[in-house]
Design a protein around this motif. Structure first.
Motif, short mmCIF file in Angstrom:
data_model
loop_
_atom_site.label_atom_id
_atom_site.label_comp_id
_atom_site.label_asym_id
_atom_site.label_seq_id
_atom_site.Cartn_x
_atom_site.Cartn_y
_atom_site.Cartn_z
N LEU A 108 -81.52 13.32 33.33
CA LEU A 108 -80.50 12.28 33.25
C LEU A 108 -79.85 12.18 31.87
CD1 LEU A 108 -79.00 9.89 34.57
CD2 LEU A 108 -80.92 8.43 33.87
N PRO A 109 -80.63 12.13 30.77
CA PRO A 109 -79.98 12.02 29.46
C PRO A 109 -79.11 13.23 29.12
CG PRO A 109 -82.35 12.37 29.23
CD PRO A 109 -82.09 12.05 30.66
N VAL A 164 -75.86 12.66 31.09
CA VAL A 164 -75.08 11.58 30.45
C VAL A 164 -74.47 12.07 29.14
CG1 VAL A 164 -75.23 9.30 29.38
CG2 VAL A 164 -76.38 9.74 31.57
N ALA A 172 -79.91 6.08 28.49
CA ALA A 172 -80.17 6.38 29.91
C ALA A 172 -81.64 6.72 30.12
CB ALA A 172 -79.28 7.53 30.37
N ALA A 222 -84.36 4.67 32.37
CA ALA A 222 -85.05 5.37 33.46
C ALA A 222 -86.56 5.22 33.33
CB ALA A 222 -84.65 6.85 33.46
#
Length: 560
Positions: free
Chosen positions: A136-137, A140, A161, A165
């Motif tokens: 995710l990071p 992003v 992010a 999470a």
């Protein structure tokens, strides 16, 4: 239980030490690269690629990522997701803060993005967190960087992010606090970049930072400024939010001043569009440690330390020459101590060209004065700040041309020694020395060049019809003097560089204009004549003449 706690603490310590290992720094050093100039934190990956080439850049990037990955891999031996996230934080903190006890002078620090990438890869591979949490990071980061172009914003958004999470996972509080610690550490590391974003000086992806030697037709300089008043302090975008808080009494003015004294030098702007008549482009970074004028008088050691830090920042930004403006020009024995502390960049206090602009302006002032039917041989001229090099140079220039010279300064004994020199050179001129400003009332012409942070000449000191040449920065003449009938105040030491200079920082010398000390910095960069720098209290006549001649050749104009 005690055994596990001991093992966990040991693994975290090892993770910190692994993260702190300056492996990239070592590779670049062994390759003969100037690691202080090649600093990704200031220059960005694009410029590092240009400096060292893709091969070395890839190797150093891989080594940084490996530090984060290895830290997670070691922590995974305990089979504790919480410990793995904590190890990631330890490795990141180690990279950002390598201990001096191990490495001596701390090497230049990068942003740590590649260490974070290694941490995310390690967390995913070892299963400490689900794959989507580690990915995710990265997603992003790529999205924000691609849309907005700021690496700073992309990094912080990615870490945020990850923090959110992890907070959503069924993990213990240690993991959640560790993720939050990553966000806090990244925010602190990027605080200067955030300030540059607010000021509009942080480059986006694709906007390579100019560096000495990057383009054959471009040179890079840096110049140190500071606010003269709190009004100037508010003008910087990164500090503008403080003003309403002070006005509402939520923060005291003393608190703002104390905060300003704690801030290290930062890049607050740039001068662009300067191009000499021979086709040389000059870009100048404006750096500031926002000390107010009284600090230079009350805490000179702090001012010198900040000037040295500013010189190091200028060097890291790729500047060849670093100029000391306003009260910075008098700190550290007028730049001598700053140059000794940072020998690999040229330091100048700008005194030679400042004297040169005065030397060039005085004949015109005296000619205009005489053209109005006023007899110079019957005129009385006063020189304020005559203990200083610049003001004494003025006195030496005008003494043979007027009937009387009043030399005003703080040290009467030194004034008398200077006056003795003038009396031998201008035998027909009456030379008077004094520490009293009241004698200004006799003067038809007043030349002033002090380093006082406040005005020193007020209406009670000036008679009607007097002409005042004000070289002081900040101005020596109070604005109220303008109301006296016939008085003319002429600002000194103001120069218009060639080309169409632009800057969002108001230097308060008029649009497209700079002080002579800044112009000297630009001329040294353009000519490469680093030996002409101005340091210490003495200014060589040959250097004064050099800057006057080169300024004319390059297209610099003294503003009358």
């Amino acid at each position: 239980m005690v055994h596990m706690l001991f093992l966990s603490a040991l693994l975290l310590l090892v993770a910190f030490l692994v993260g702190s290992a300056p492996v990239g720094h070592a590779v670049l050093s062994r390759s003969g690269v100037n690691v202080r100039v090649t600093n990704a934190y200031n220059l960005g990956v694009e410029n590092v690629l240009h400096r060292v080439g893709p091969g070395l850049a890839f190797v150093t990037a891989l080594l940084d990522a490996a530090k984060g990955f290895l830290a997670i891999l070691m922590a995974s031996s305990v089979n504790s997701p919480e410990l793995s996230v904590l190890a990631g934080l330890a490795a990141y903190l180690g990279h950002l803060n390598p201990p001096r006890a191990l490495y001596g002078q701390t090497p230049p620090r990068g942003r740590g993005n590649l260490v974070l990438l290694g941490v995310m890869a390690g967390l995913a591979v070892t299963g400490a967190v689900p794959l989507w949490v580690a990915a995710l990071p990265v997603v992003v980061y790529a999205g924000v960087a691609g849309f907005w172009g700021y690496v700073t914003a992309a990094t912080l958004a990615g870490v945020l992010a990850f923090t959110l999470a992890v907070a959503a996972l069924p993990l213990g509080p240690a993991a959640k606090l560790a993720a939050l610690g990553l966000l806090v550490a990244a925010g602190w590391r990027f605080k200067e970049n955030l300030g540059r974003m607010l000021d509009g000086t942080e480059p986006r992806l694709g906007e390579a930072v100019p560096m000495a030697g990057r383009r054959s037709d471009e040179v890079v300089a840096a110049f140190m400024i500071h606010p003269m008043t709190l009004e100037n302090f508010w003008s910087a975008r990164r500090f503008a939010w403080l003003r309403p808080l002070v006005e509402k009494g939520l923060i005291s003015e003393a608190g703002v001043r104390q905060m300003a004294e704690s801030l290290r030098p930062m890049k607050v702007g740039e001068l662009q569009g300067i191009r000499t008549t021979d086709g040389k482009s000059i870009r100048c970074y404006l750096l500031s440690s926002p000390l107010l004028p009284d600090v230079f008088r009350d805490n000179p050691d702090l001012a010198t330390r900040r000037a040295i830090e500013g010189a190091r920042l200028a060097q890291e930004l790729g500047a060849e020459v670093f100029g000391l403006g306003a009260f910075w020009s008098v700190v550290g024995n007028k730049g001598v101590d700053v140059q000794a502390a940072v020998p690999d960049i040229t330091i100048t206090n700008g005194g030679a060209y400042t004297s040169g602009t005065i030397k060039a302006a005085i004949p015109g002032i005296l000619a205009h004065f005489a053209a109005e039917g006023r007899d110079l041989k019957q005129a009385t001229a006063a020189v304020v700040g005559a203990n200083g090099v610049v003001a004494f140079g003025i006195a030496r220039t005008i003494a043979p041309q007027v009937g009387k010279v009043i030399m005003i300064g703080r040290d009467l004994e030194r004034l008398e020694r200077s006056a003795a020199t003038l009396r031998r050179a201008a035998k027909d001129t009456e030379i008077v020395t004094t520490t009293s400003y009241d004698t200004l009332k006799e003067a038809d012409l007043i030349f002033t060049a002090t380093s006082d942070p406040n005005p020193v000449i007020f209406p009670q000191h000036v008679k009607s019809g007097a002409w005042i040449f004000d070289e002081g920065r900040p101005a020596d003449v109070d604005e109220s003097v303008q109301a006296i009938p016939g008085v003319r105040v002429i600002p000194g030491g103001v120069v218009r560089p060639p080309g169409g200079m632009t800057s969002h920082i108001d230097l308060q010398f008029g649009e497209g204009q700079v002080p002579a000390c800044l112009a000297e910095t630009l001329i040294i960069a353009a000519t490469g004549e680093h030996g002409r720098k101005s340091l210490g209290p003495q200014t060589l006549t040959e250097n004064i003449n050099f800057f006057v001649e080169q300024a004319a050749k390059l297209g610099f104009e003294v503003v009358d």
